[in-house]
Design a protein around this motif. Sequence first.
Motif, PDB file in Angstrom:
ATOM      1  N   SER A 274      48.831  51.721  33.551  1.00 47.40           N
ATOM      2  CA  SER A 274      48.002  52.160  33.076  1.00 47.40           C
ATOM      3  C   SER A 274      47.025  52.525  34.759  1.00 47.40           C
ATOM      4  O   SER A 274      45.649  52.663  33.962  1.00 47.40           O
ATOM      5  N   CYS A 275      47.095  52.294  35.351  1.00 43.04           N
ATOM      6  CA  CYS A 275      47.616  52.050  36.716  1.00 43.04           C
ATOM      7  C   CYS A 275      46.373  53.020  37.081  1.00 43.04           C
ATOM      8  O   CYS A 275      46.900  54.352  37.081  1.00 43.04           O
ATOM      9  N   THR A 276      44.854  53.377  37.513  1.00 45.05           N
ATOM     10  CA  THR A 276      44.149  54.383  37.907  1.00 45.05           C
ATOM     11  C   THR A 276      44.177  55.737  39.172  1.00 45.05           C
ATOM     12  O   THR A 276      43.938  56.817  39.522  1.00 45.05           O
ATOM     13  N   GLU A 277      45.254  54.410  39.992  1.00 45.85           N
ATOM     14  CA  GLU A 277      45.520  55.104  41.476  1.00 45.85           C
ATOM     15  C   GLU A 277      43.944  55.100  42.729  1.00 45.85           C
ATOM     16  O   GLU A 277      43.955  55.486  43.538  1.00 45.85           O
ATOM     17  N   CYS A 278      42.824  54.133  41.635  1.00 51.29           N
ATOM     18  CA  CYS A 278      41.501  53.888  42.142  1.00 51.29           C
ATOM     19  C   CYS A 278      42.327  53.568  43.370  1.00 51.29           C
ATOM     20  O   CYS A 278      41.019  53.421  44.511  1.00 51.29           O
ATOM     21  N   GLY A 279      42.257  52.553  44.068  1.00 47.09           N
ATOM     22  CA  GLY A 279      42.420  51.433  44.969  1.00 47.09           C
ATOM     23  C   GLY A 279      41.583  50.142  45.733  1.00 47.09           C
ATOM     24  O   GLY A 279      41.536  50.171  46.612  1.00 47.09           O
ATOM     25  N   ARG A 280      40.981  50.623  44.437  1.00 50.19           N
ATOM     26  CA  ARG A 280      40.290  48.795  44.784  1.00 50.19           C
ATOM     27  C   ARG A 280      40.460  47.477  45.417  1.00 50.19           C
ATOM     28  O   ARG A 280      40.241  46.983  45.731  1.00 50.19           O
ATOM     29  N   CYS A 281      42.205  47.382  44.193  1.00 49.03           N
ATOM     30  CA  CYS A 281      42.726  46.150  44.971  1.00 49.03           C
ATOM     31  C   CYS A 281      43.116  46.384  46.053  1.00 49.03           C
ATOM     32  O   CYS A 281      42.708  45.700  46.981  1.00 49.03           O
ATOM     33  N   GLN A 282      43.391  47.600  46.686  1.00 47.61           N
ATOM     34  CA  GLN A 282      43.915  47.563  48.191  1.00 47.61           C
ATOM     35  C   GLN A 282      43.331  47.137  48.774  1.00 47.61           C
ATOM     36  O   GLN A 282      43.001  46.721  50.054  1.00 47.61           O
ATOM     37  N   PRO A 296      48.636  45.733  46.507  1.00 45.16           N
ATOM     38  CA  PRO A 296      48.447  45.175  45.117  1.00 45.16           C
ATOM     39  C   PRO A 296      48.938  46.180  44.280  1.00 45.16           C
ATOM     40  O   PRO A 296      49.476  46.793  43.384  1.00 45.16           O
ATOM     41  N   ARG A 297      48.493  47.691  44.742  1.00 51.41           N
ATOM     42  CA  ARG A 297      48.936  49.026  44.711  1.00 51.41           C
ATOM     43  C   ARG A 297      50.269  49.551  44.441  1.00 51.41           C
ATOM     44  O   ARG A 297      50.032  50.389  43.568  1.00 51.41           O
ATOM     45  N   GLN A 298      50.004  49.423  45.471  1.00 52.82           N
ATOM     46  CA  GLN A 298      51.855  49.469  45.854  1.00 52.82           C
ATOM     47  C   GLN A 298      52.877  49.033  45.187  1.00 52.82           C
ATOM     48  O   GLN A 298      53.759  49.325  44.424  1.00 52.82           O
ATOM     49  N   ALA A 350      39.295  42.751  41.532  1.00 52.71           N
ATOM     50  CA  ALA A 350      38.796  44.396  41.730  1.00 52.71           C
ATOM     51  C   ALA A 350      39.030  45.159  40.188  1.00 52.71           C
ATOM     52  O   ALA A 350      38.772  46.250  39.910  1.00 52.71           O
ATOM     53  N   CYS A 351      39.911  45.222  39.993  1.00 52.57           N
ATOM     54  CA  CYS A 351      40.913  46.263  38.628  1.00 52.57           C
ATOM     55  C   CYS A 351      40.026  46.107  37.843  1.00 52.57           C
ATOM     56  O   CYS A 351      40.030  46.089  36.718  1.00 52.57           O
ATOM     57  N   PRO A 352      39.847  47.830  37.680  1.00 50.68           N
ATOM     58  CA  PRO A 352      38.729  48.185  36.831  1.00 50.68           C
ATOM     59  C   PRO A 352      39.646  48.089  34.768  1.00 50.68           C
ATOM     60  O   PRO A 352      38.779  48.133  34.229  1.00 50.68           O
ATOM     61  N   VAL A 353      40.643  48.258  35.437  1.00 48.50           N
ATOM     62  CA  VAL A 353      41.244  48.412  33.754  1.00 48.50           C
ATOM     63  C   VAL A 353      42.639  47.005  34.058  1.00 48.50           C
ATOM     64  O   VAL A 353      43.426  46.893  33.170  1.00 48.50           O
ATOM     65  N   LEU A 354      42.365  46.119  34.179  1.00 48.43           N
ATOM     66  CA  LEU A 354      42.502  44.764  34.211  1.00 48.43           C
ATOM     67  C   LEU A 354      44.068  44.198  34.228  1.00 48.43           C
ATOM     68  O   LEU A 354      44.604  43.875  33.750  1.00 48.43           O
ATOM     69  N   ILE A 355      44.260  44.815  35.562  1.00 49.07           N
ATOM     70  CA  ILE A 355      45.628  45.074  35.307  1.00 49.07           C
ATOM     71  C   ILE A 355      45.922  43.391  36.442  1.00 49.07           C
ATOM     72  O   ILE A 355      45.078  43.340  37.364  1.00 49.07           O
ATOM     73  N   GLU A 356      46.678  42.882  36.526  1.00 48.40           N
ATOM     74  CA  GLU A 356      47.257  41.614  36.390  1.00 48.40           C
ATOM     75  C   GLU A 356      48.739  41.438  37.737  1.00 48.40           C
ATOM     76  O   GLU A 356      49.973  41.577  37.757  1.00 48.40           O
ATOM     77  N   GLN A 357      48.388  42.092  39.073  1.00 46.72           N
ATOM     78  CA  GLN A 357      49.138  42.186  39.794  1.00 46.72           C
ATOM     79  C   GLN A 357      49.951  40.935  39.990  1.00 46.72           C
ATOM     80  O   GLN A 357      50.915  40.120  40.712  1.00 46.72           O
ATOM     81  N   MET A 358      49.021  39.780  40.790  1.00 46.22           N
ATOM     82  CA  MET A 358      49.291  38.812  41.330  1.00 46.22           C
ATOM     83  C   MET A 358      50.732  37.665  40.948  1.00 46.22           C
ATOM     84  O   MET A 358      51.451  37.731  40.828  1.00 46.22           O
TER      85      MET A 358
HETATM   86  S1  SF4 Z   1      42.941  48.412  40.904  1.00 47.10           S
HETATM   87 FE1  SF4 Z   1      43.973  48.155  39.872  1.00 47.10          FE
HETATM   88  S2  SF4 Z   1      43.928  50.638  38.473  1.00 47.10           S
HETATM   89 FE2  SF4 Z   1      42.986  50.438  40.373  1.00 47.10          FE
HETATM   90  S3  SF4 Z   1      44.811  51.286  42.391  1.00 47.10           S
HETATM   91 FE3  SF4 Z   1      44.560  48.969  41.844  1.00 47.10          FE
HETATM   92  S4  SF4 Z   1      45.858  48.149  40.055  1.00 47.10           S
HETATM   93 FE4  SF4 Z   1      45.766  50.621  39.747  1.00 47.10          FE
END
Ligand code: SF4
Length: 662
Positions: A274-282, A296-298, A350-358
């Motif tokens: 579901s990651c949009t690869e937007c880089g907001r988490c990064q 976190p995106r990585q 930050a994640c717009p699609v509610l991904i739980e990286q941590m």
């Molecule tokens: S913020 Fe969410 S959607 Fe955007 S790159 Fe990070 S994990 Fe992917």
Amino acid sequence: MQTAIFTTLLVASLLFFGWSVYRRLSLVLLGLPEERFDQPGRRLSEMFLYAFGQLRVIKKPFGLNHFVIFWSFVILAIANGEFLVNGVFPSVSLALLPEGLHRALLIAFDVVSLLTLFAIVLSFVRRIVVRPPQLDSLYVKGRSPEAFAILAFIALLMLAYFGMHGAIIAQGREAAASAMPVSTVVAAWLTHAGVDLTLVERVSWWVHALVLIAFICFLPLSKHMHILTAIPNCYFGALEWPATQPRETFEKGAVYGVGSVERFTWKDLFDSFSCTECGRCQSACPASITGKPLNPRQIVHAIKTNLLENGPALKEGRKGTLPLIGNEGEGTNTEDAIWSCTTCGACMEACPVLIEQMPKIVKMRRHLVETESKFPEELLNLFENMEQRSNPWGIAPGERAKWVSTLPVKPFVAGETEYLLYVGCAGSFDSRAKQVTVALATVLNAAGVSWGILGKDEKCCGDSLRRLGNEYLFDKMAKENAEIFRERGVAKVITLCPHCLTTLKNDYRQYGLELEVVHQSELIADLIKKGRIKLDGSEKSLGKIAYHDPCYLGRHNDIFEAPRTVVQAVTGSAPQEAERHGRNSFCCGAGGGRMWMEEFIGDRVNHTRVDELLAEKPDTVCVACPYCMTMMEDGLKDRGAGEVKVRDVVEVLAEGLLHKKG
Ligand code: SF4
Ligand code: SF4
Ligand code: SF4
């Protein structure tokens, strides 16, 4: 002939689409089970808010562009659906709808197509000219051929739409031409240019058809798979902020945590698609910003790549060949990356699609610590001290209550004492944090609060152990603590430290202990509100105060206002805000057990945070966490700004009360 060719291509592309989607989504089922099907009503509302409302997307100025593209996609899905059906069954079209509805749809399609074209041009400009740093990371490139191909596809679709309808209108074959303002302008151009209108119509139709078919084939193979998964991912998002980790069951010979991709849950794996690869988490992550190998995106990208690579073997019951944790490489996370996380939660916020990286990072830490016994050497001391003396420094438990020598402090007695003051390890042993404990005790006494302590029977809550992945030891300490709390009849707890707060309040629930836990700043703000602490807002000795939000108080536990209320009540004005504050605040670098580790790679997180605070030119930095206190004091000294004071929020209050007394 055209209908036959188109029908054949469309059926083939739909079959390919179905097969590709099945291939990917069947990999998700390799994950462990996880309950995400409860509370459908709440889930639906979250989905509408985050997926359709694009709540987090529009927080960034350029997010508006994505908002336009997303909604165009939704609206134009009707137009494109009609195009596909009409291509197979030429007698079926939206013109069969009631005239008013048909005309309204045509207006919407025309206007939205123009807006989309504009949004795509802006996206090209952003990628080619502006090039914001979050577009790229090691293995994810915002300027990849794939990204440009998708943008070009969308632009071509829009151009073909206008070419096709403009040519039809110019030939006088569109009865509803007046409902198509943009296409009418295109028709006028085409007439003026004197081109072959039939040819333009035919070429545009085929371009539109072929691009749609290519899109259908390409979608599930590319990062644009998120178009299919992001909306359900928001539905299945965590309903409670995951400030805690799940318990483990300890059995002989069992493996713990996640050391290979199938040990994640299905939701972890679904996240990765579901990651949009937007880089907001990064761009929110303190580790990434300060040059650590963690991104976190990585992490999310590595899970997806690893799953795609190992999935086919795993499905056949064989082992995957690409390691999930190992040397640097696409699809593999390095140990340095895993240990760099402060568990601050900025990525999840930050994640717009509610991904739980941590939580995924903590799961991998658990594997390293519990299954492989592999962790940074400097943690060995911490783990031993915790095991033997129940505190990170390994100080004798008898020393715990030494801070009380100057104050009348009583032990907690069930039925007589209202609150247990859970002092915590820093508040008991760290010389600077002990001053905060004394300040709090003084304030509580002044306000007539009934409180007591456990003294030498208090043990560390185990926060660092749990975030570092030493779940075995955490489990042991949590059970012991829960037992003591139950035996002593504790129901209400005051903590000085947000880490103690979150552990006692959120983690210990898993041990059947439902406590009412308040952070000292919440209790004090409440006492001020009730008039039990009186202040006149005239305290000026601390000068200009900038407040640093502790992640475990703010982001993880939603406590943003109480410390600000206290500062406002004492000084008469709200604290100065750093550029990143509140929900978007920046970690001090000590969370997730990083308090006990050196920073060998990149810049120091506390230096970056201190620089952000110094930009506000404060005389005092106000904190509400003992770890933050250490990090801020060290950072300010390192930056040659030792004259800037660091005060806990309770010390700010104590200062106000002292001067008021005169
Ligand atoms: S913020 Fe969410 S959607 Fe955007 S790159 Fe990070 S994990 Fe992917
Ligand atoms: S929790 Fe914080 S440090 Fe860890 S990956 Fe997310 S943003 Fe980075
Ligand atoms: S030490 Fe302070 S800023 Fe750092 S993680 Fe803990 S609460 Fe957050």
